[in-house]
Design a protein around this motif. Structure first.
Motif, short mmCIF file in Angstrom:
data_model
loop_
_atom_site.label_atom_id
_atom_site.label_comp_id
_atom_site.label_asym_id
_atom_site.label_seq_id
_atom_site.Cartn_x
_atom_site.Cartn_y
_atom_site.Cartn_z
N GLU A 1 -94.12 -48.46 -34.49
CA GLU A 1 -94.02 -49.91 -34.72
C GLU A 1 -95.47 -50.06 -35.69
O GLU A 1 -95.57 -50.89 -36.35
CB GLU A 1 -94.29 -50.68 -33.65
N SER A 2 -96.73 -49.38 -35.13
CA SER A 2 -97.96 -49.43 -35.87
C SER A 2 -97.88 -48.96 -37.17
O SER A 2 -98.52 -49.33 -38.26
CB SER A 2 -99.31 -48.64 -34.93
N ALA A 3 -97.18 -47.86 -37.60
CA ALA A 3 -96.71 -47.17 -38.58
C ALA A 3 -96.12 -48.23 -39.47
O ALA A 3 -96.59 -48.29 -40.81
CB ALA A 3 -96.11 -45.74 -38.61
N GLU A 4 -95.20 -48.79 -38.88
CA GLU A 4 -94.47 -49.94 -39.82
C GLU A 4 -95.28 -51.13 -40.30
O GLU A 4 -95.47 -51.62 -41.40
CB GLU A 4 -93.32 -50.55 -38.85
N VAL A 5 -96.26 -51.51 -39.25
CA VAL A 5 -97.24 -52.49 -39.88
C VAL A 5 -98.29 -51.99 -41.02
O VAL A 5 -98.52 -52.87 -41.88
CB VAL A 5 -97.82 -53.02 -38.47
N MET A 6 -98.97 -50.85 -40.76
CA MET A 6 -99.84 -50.24 -41.71
C MET A 6 -99.13 -50.03 -42.89
O MET A 6 -99.70 -50.48 -44.05
CB MET A 6 -100.49 -48.89 -41.03
N GLU B 1 -110.09 -42.29 -43.68
CA GLU B 1 -109.76 -42.18 -42.43
C GLU B 1 -110.94 -41.28 -41.63
O GLU B 1 -110.95 -40.16 -42.34
CB GLU B 1 -108.34 -41.60 -41.90
N ILE B 2 -111.60 -41.76 -40.80
CA ILE B 2 -112.21 -40.97 -39.87
C ILE B 2 -111.48 -40.61 -38.88
O ILE B 2 -111.06 -41.22 -37.84
CB ILE B 2 -113.59 -41.73 -39.61
N GLY B 3 -111.54 -39.15 -38.51
CA GLY B 3 -110.71 -38.63 -37.46
C GLY B 3 -109.12 -38.51 -37.74
O GLY B 3 -108.49 -39.11 -37.10
N VAL B 4 -108.84 -37.44 -38.43
CA VAL B 4 -107.40 -37.27 -39.01
C VAL B 4 -106.61 -36.54 -38.13
O VAL B 4 -105.39 -36.66 -38.31
CB VAL B 4 -107.37 -36.66 -40.30
N HIS B 5 -107.05 -35.49 -37.27
CA HIS B 5 -106.46 -34.76 -36.37
C HIS B 5 -105.57 -33.93 -37.00
O HIS B 5 -106.00 -32.92 -37.80
CB HIS B 5 -105.79 -35.52 -35.10
N HIS B 6 -104.16 -33.91 -37.03
CA HIS B 6 -103.34 -33.29 -37.95
C HIS B 6 -102.58 -34.18 -39.04
O HIS B 6 -101.94 -33.72 -39.84
CB HIS B 6 -101.93 -32.84 -37.05
N GLY B 7 -103.52 -35.23 -39.07
CA GLY B 7 -102.95 -36.21 -40.25
C GLY B 7 -101.59 -37.23 -40.19
O GLY B 7 -101.10 -37.61 -41.38
N ARG B 8 -101.27 -37.50 -39.12
CA ARG B 8 -100.10 -38.24 -38.40
C ARG B 8 -100.19 -39.86 -39.31
O ARG B 8 -99.34 -40.21 -39.92
CB ARG B 8 -99.95 -38.32 -37.09
N SER B 9 -101.48 -40.22 -39.11
CA SER B 9 -101.67 -41.52 -39.72
C SER B 9 -102.39 -41.65 -40.92
O SER B 9 -102.10 -42.31 -41.90
CB SER B 9 -102.74 -42.49 -38.80
N PHE B 10 -102.93 -40.54 -41.42
CA PHE B 10 -103.62 -40.26 -42.56
C PHE B 10 -102.69 -40.11 -43.93
O PHE B 10 -102.63 -40.68 -44.81
CB PHE B 10 -104.75 -39.43 -42.83
#
Length: 312
Positions: A30-35, A53-62
């Motif tokens: 749902e947050s991915a949809e909003v973004m 993005e600061i803090g990408v981990h594996h890139g799910r949100s970036f």
């Protein structure tokens, strides 16, 4: 501009449908949809600038941010990655190789610069040199109060007119440093105005007018996610969006129906969210332990012990 907007919407939808389930991390659909809706709105309105993005981990949100770029725009992904000595609170363990593999798979045409360093090494005066001028900036790095406040100032320094900052884990009980840092920022004459909350995310704009415009847009396009409008929040109001309820009403004995979102569903949702937070916290703690020097030094002992148990 219309062609750019159509291409961005198609890429964002493809990533949300196919890529999001394939990339490990903490990013609610749902947050991915909003973004995605905010990114697409920016393109349609002619807002131009990069993403960061600061803090990408594996890139799910970036990767979502990267799929929102149009020609001439670029993205910056900053993480300490394998430099876990710089990870002050153990909040995630990024992997540059995994991230870059995902980048090639899910955003192959995006112009992205990967930066391996701590955000604390970047001053506000240097922010634009490192991140560029951005229209969406995701803050998901260190989860202490000091780092959160610092990173919000970096994002503010980079934001173009019409830009949006997204702060992660703002109401996560495992990372109350984020809330503390956000509060310190918002109580100190901030340049960013909150306008919405979605699962694990707070959205802020660069002006009251932009905040009001984006809030109105989200009310129009995702009314089914709306939990409560106009919630008082640090001198302004935000709209709260939650996980989407089931589309089909449940049937009671006797043929009557119960609409989604009742007390039972809310209890189940709260229990699931608590379990997901516990799992995420355990994964982050395990990653921190496995990356520690003592874990590496005692590996031969653990191997010998396990082998002896198997023989016994």
């Amino acid at each position: 501009m219309d062609d750019d907007a159509a291409r961005v919407r198609a890429r964002l939808e493809h990533y949300r449908r196919e890529g999001l389930p394939a990339v490990r991390g903490w990013f609610e659909p749902e947050s991915a949809e909003v973004m995605a809706l905010l990114l697409a709105r920016q393109v349609a309105d002619g807002v131009r600038g990069g993403v960061a993005e600061i803090g990408v981990h594996h890139g799910r949100s970036f990767l979502l941010l990267a799929n929102g770029l149009v020609p001439g725009e670029s993205g910056v992904a900053l993480d300490v990655f394998e430099r876990q000595d710089l990870n002050q609170d153990g909040s995630g363990r990024g992997d540059r190789r995994v991230f870059e593999d995902h980048l090639r798979r899910w955003a192959p045409d995006a112009d992205v610069t990967v930066v391996s360093r701590s955000s604390l090494e970047v001053s506000t005066a240097e922010a634009v040199d490192v991140f560029g001028r951005t229209r969406m900036f995701s803050v998901d790095g260190g989860h202490t109060a000091e780092i959160t406040r610092h990173d919000l100032k970096l994002a503010e320094a980079c934001l173009v007119e019409g830009g949006v900052v997204v702060l992660d884990d703002v109401l996560n009980g495992h990372w109350l440093g984020v809330f503390t840092g956000m509060a310190a920022y918002l109580l100190d004459r901030p340049g960013l105005i909150p306008f919405a909350l979605s699962p694990n995310k707070l959205y802020l704009a660069g002006s009251h007018d932009d905040a009001a415009s984006y809030a109105a847009h989200l009310r129009e396009v995702v009314p089914d996610l709306m939990s409560k409008p106009d919630v008082e929040f640090f001198g302004t109001t935000v709209d709260v969006y939650e996980r989407r309820a089931p589309a089909v009403a449940a049937t009671r004995p006797g043929g009557s129906t119960r609409t989604p979102g009742g007390p039972g569903l809310r209890r189940e949702r709260a229990a699931r969210e608590a379990a997901e937070r516990d799992v995420a916290a355990l994964e982050q703690r395990l990653a921190a332990v496995q990356g520690s020097r003592s874990w590496r030094l005692t590996r031969p002992v653990r191997w010998a012990s396990a082998r002896a148990r198997r023989r016994g």
